[in-house]
Write a protein that holds these residues in place. Sequence first.
Motif, PDB file in Angstrom:
ATOM      1  N   HIS A  23       4.938  -9.143  -1.083  1.00 17.73           N
ATOM      2  CA  HIS A  23       4.585  -8.868   0.316  1.00 17.73           C
ATOM      3  C   HIS A  23       5.709  -9.077   1.329  1.00 17.73           C
ATOM      4  O   HIS A  23       5.522  -9.720   2.372  1.00 17.73           O
ATOM      5  CB  HIS A  23       3.281  -9.569   0.749  1.00 17.73           C
ATOM      6  CG  HIS A  23       3.161 -11.044   0.511  1.00 17.73           C
ATOM      7  ND1 HIS A  23       3.828 -11.962   1.254  1.00 17.73           N
ATOM      8  CD2 HIS A  23       2.416 -11.731  -0.388  1.00 17.73           C
ATOM      9  CE1 HIS A  23       3.501 -13.167   0.837  1.00 17.73           C
ATOM     10  NE2 HIS A  23       2.662 -13.054  -0.177  1.00 17.73           N
ATOM     11  N   THR A  24       6.873  -8.523   1.002  1.00 21.43           N
ATOM     12  CA  THR A  24       7.963  -8.533   1.980  1.00 21.43           C
ATOM     13  C   THR A  24       8.361  -7.105   2.330  1.00 21.43           C
ATOM     14  O   THR A  24       8.185  -6.177   1.524  1.00 21.43           O
ATOM     15  CB  THR A  24       9.211  -9.256   1.422  1.00 21.43           C
ATOM     16  OG1 THR A  24       9.595  -8.634   0.192  1.00 21.43           O
ATOM     17  CG2 THR A  24       8.954 -10.732   1.203  1.00 21.43           C
ATOM     18  N   ILE A  25       8.877  -6.971   3.552  1.00 21.96           N
ATOM     19  CA  ILE A  25       9.564  -5.739   3.929  1.00 21.96           C
ATOM     20  C   ILE A  25      11.054  -6.061   3.989  1.00 21.96           C
ATOM     21  O   ILE A  25      11.394  -7.226   4.233  1.00 21.96           O
ATOM     22  CB  ILE A  25       9.049  -5.175   5.281  1.00 21.96           C
ATOM     23  CG1 ILE A  25       9.045  -6.268   6.367  1.00 21.96           C
ATOM     24  CG2 ILE A  25       7.711  -4.520   5.124  1.00 21.96           C
ATOM     25  CD1 ILE A  25       8.758  -5.758   7.759  1.00 21.96           C
ATOM     26  N   ARG A  35      15.979 -17.215   8.952  1.00 12.85           N
ATOM     27  CA  ARG A  35      14.511 -17.304   8.983  1.00 12.85           C
ATOM     28  C   ARG A  35      14.044 -18.720   9.277  1.00 12.85           C
ATOM     29  O   ARG A  35      13.022 -18.921   9.916  1.00 12.85           O
ATOM     30  CB  ARG A  35      13.911 -16.721   7.713  1.00 12.85           C
ATOM     31  CG  ARG A  35      13.892 -17.612   6.502  1.00 12.85           C
ATOM     32  CD  ARG A  35      13.401 -16.885   5.265  1.00 12.85           C
ATOM     33  NE  ARG A  35      12.237 -16.025   5.513  1.00 12.85           N
ATOM     34  CZ  ARG A  35      11.827 -15.086   4.674  1.00 12.85           C
ATOM     35  NH1 ARG A  35      12.482 -14.853   3.558  1.00 12.85           N
ATOM     36  NH2 ARG A  35      10.758 -14.373   4.932  1.00 12.85           N
ATOM     37  N   SER A  81      13.329  -7.123  11.787  1.00 13.48           N
ATOM     38  CA  SER A  81      13.636  -7.826  10.539  1.00 13.48           C
ATOM     39  C   SER A  81      15.083  -7.579  10.083  1.00 13.48           C
ATOM     40  O   SER A  81      15.490  -6.430   9.858  1.00 13.48           O
ATOM     41  CB  SER A  81      12.657  -7.341   9.462  1.00 13.48           C
ATOM     42  OG  SER A  81      13.217  -7.400   8.185  1.00 13.48           O
ATOM     43  N   HIS A 127       1.407  -6.179   5.767  1.00 10.65           N
ATOM     44  CA  HIS A 127       2.083  -6.368   4.473  1.00 10.65           C
ATOM     45  C   HIS A 127       1.171  -7.050   3.455  1.00 10.65           C
ATOM     46  O   HIS A 127       1.577  -7.301   2.324  1.00 10.65           O
ATOM     47  CB  HIS A 127       3.361  -7.186   4.667  1.00 10.65           C
ATOM     48  CG  HIS A 127       3.132  -8.556   5.235  1.00 10.65           C
ATOM     49  ND1 HIS A 127       2.336  -8.799   6.338  1.00 10.65           N
ATOM     50  CD2 HIS A 127       3.586  -9.765   4.828  1.00 10.65           C
ATOM     51  CE1 HIS A 127       2.314 -10.080   6.590  1.00 10.65           C
ATOM     52  NE2 HIS A 127       3.067 -10.692   5.697  1.00 10.65           N
ATOM     53  N   ASP A 130      13.302  -5.418  -1.880  1.00 12.64           N
ATOM     54  CA  ASP A 130      14.423  -6.290  -1.524  1.00 12.64           C
ATOM     55  C   ASP A 130      15.570  -5.453  -0.946  1.00 12.64           C
ATOM     56  O   ASP A 130      16.063  -4.516  -1.577  1.00 12.64           O
ATOM     57  CB  ASP A 130      14.934  -7.127  -2.717  1.00 12.64           C
ATOM     58  CG  ASP A 130      15.975  -8.122  -2.234  1.00 12.64           C
ATOM     59  OD1 ASP A 130      15.612  -9.274  -1.983  1.00 12.64           O
ATOM     60  OD2 ASP A 130      17.144  -7.731  -2.051  1.00 12.64           O
ATOM     61  N   SER A 131      15.997  -5.869   0.266  1.00 12.44           N
ATOM     62  CA  SER A 131      17.004  -5.094   1.004  1.00 12.44           C
ATOM     63  C   SER A 131      18.306  -4.902   0.223  1.00 12.44           C
ATOM     64  O   SER A 131      18.941  -3.848   0.315  1.00 12.44           O
ATOM     65  CB  SER A 131      17.310  -5.793   2.326  1.00 12.44           C
ATOM     66  OG  SER A 131      17.797  -7.103   2.109  1.00 12.44           O
ATOM     67  N   HIS A 132      18.683  -5.920  -0.544  1.00 14.68           N
ATOM     68  CA  HIS A 132      19.958  -5.820  -1.270  1.00 14.68           C
ATOM     69  C   HIS A 132      19.848  -4.797  -2.394  1.00 14.68           C
ATOM     70  O   HIS A 132      20.748  -3.997  -2.620  1.00 14.68           O
ATOM     71  CB  HIS A 132      20.353  -7.208  -1.805  1.00 14.68           C
ATOM     72  CG  HIS A 132      20.260  -8.256  -0.748  1.00 14.68           C
ATOM     73  ND1 HIS A 132      19.081  -8.941  -0.505  1.00 14.68           N
ATOM     74  CD2 HIS A 132      21.154  -8.700   0.163  1.00 14.68           C
ATOM     75  CE1 HIS A 132      19.258  -9.760   0.514  1.00 14.68           C
ATOM     76  NE2 HIS A 132      20.507  -9.642   0.940  1.00 14.68           N
TER      77      HIS A 132
HETATM   78  N1  LIG Z   1      15.016 -11.051   0.112  1.00 13.77           N
HETATM   79  C1  LIG Z   1      14.150 -10.155   0.830  1.00 13.77           C
HETATM   80  C2  LIG Z   1      13.589 -10.861   2.052  1.00 13.77           C
HETATM   81  C3  LIG Z   1      12.639  -9.964   2.822  1.00 13.77           C
HETATM   82  C4  LIG Z   1      11.787 -10.748   3.810  1.00 13.77           C
HETATM   83  O1  LIG Z   1      11.568 -11.961   3.641  1.00 13.77           O
HETATM   84  N2  LIG Z   1      11.275 -10.061   4.826  1.00 13.77           N
HETATM   85  C5  LIG Z   1      10.404 -10.710   5.791  1.00 13.77           C
HETATM   86  C6  LIG Z   1      10.548 -10.038   7.148  1.00 13.77           C
HETATM   87  S1  LIG Z   1      12.117 -10.349   7.832  1.00 13.77           S
HETATM   88  C7  LIG Z   1       8.967 -10.538   5.328  1.00 13.77           C
HETATM   89  O2  LIG Z   1       8.607  -9.489   4.833  1.00 13.77           O
HETATM   90  N3  LIG Z   1       8.137 -11.581   5.480  1.00 13.77           N
HETATM   91  C8  LIG Z   1       6.753 -11.514   5.125  1.00 13.77           C
HETATM   92  C9  LIG Z   1       6.380 -12.439   4.010  1.00 13.77           C
HETATM   93  O3  LIG Z   1       7.268 -13.156   3.498  1.00 13.77           O
HETATM   94  O4  LIG Z   1       5.214 -12.468   3.657  1.00 13.77           O
HETATM   95  C10 LIG Z   1      14.930  -8.895   1.244  1.00 13.77           C
HETATM   96  O5  LIG Z   1      16.150  -8.999   1.393  1.00 13.77           O
HETATM   97  O6  LIG Z   1      14.315  -7.826   1.352  1.00 13.77           O
END
Ligand SMILES: N[C@@H](CCC(=O)N[C@@H](CS)C(=O)NCC(=O)O)C(=O)O
Length: 227
Positions: A54-56, A113, A13, A42, A68-70
């Motif tokens: 639900h994001t990593i 993405r 990711s 997730h 959020d990574s930022h």
């Molecule tokens: N803006 C978020 C985007 C994070 C993101 O979309 N991660 C993806 C993996 S690359 C994810 O967790 N997708 C699962 C989902 O959206 O349910 C960040 O920068 O952390």
Amino acid sequence: MSTKPVLYYSPRSPPCRAVLLTAAAIGVELDLRLTNLKEKEHLTPEFLKLNPQHTIPVLDDNGTVVTDSHVISAYLADKYSPDETLYPKDKLKRMEVDARLYYDAGHLFPRVRLMVEPVIYFGADNIEQHKINYMHLAYDGLEKCLTNSPYLCGENLTIADLCAVASVSSGAIFAPINEEKFPKLAAWLKRLTQLPYYKKSNQEGADLLGSLVKDLLVANKKAKENQ
Ligand SMILES: N[C@@H](CCC(=O)N[C@@H](CS)C(=O)NCC(=O)O)C(=O)O
């Protein structure tokens, strides 16, 4: 007793790799917890308590949960960086870094993405040219930010470079950077690949993403032909 911050992540990711780069730049050790999206790790109730979006990546620093990574990169730099250059405290300088971070969040990573997720999750057997063109448009915004400086916000490396490079290096696998059209961006990317922690924190995961998507493009095509 305080323990290492826990990072829920996947090496493929780009946003997770942005955090790995930031942590490495600062020298903060993380307790890495692999989170498998294909296995829907997730979406478990425990994960959703940490991050209902639900994001990593997700960071849990002894009970302080940051998503959020930022935001995680900014948090780590503010809390653990020995110097201020990575995320300046000066308001105007910080605004510039934030603008580049939002550019990554709103333009760069979404276009990566758009190229890869239909292949990974929805059986797409092709990355359409318009998606590649759209990635190139986002490169153009970075090319114009670079003017005469080595980094996106001037003379110093900031978390904006680290977040953007995770997206750009991933995008470049599928939408290559034309050095004639984007000479400053190509030089910036090369400059960042020289960072001592770049290979382990970003390149290895980007390679994993590249081979996963390339393998799936072939497999998805075969599956379609056999339908
Ligand atoms: N803006 C978020 C985007 C994070 C993101 O979309 N991660 C993806 C993996 S690359 C994810 O967790 N997708 C699962 C989902 O959206 O349910 C960040 O920068 O952390």
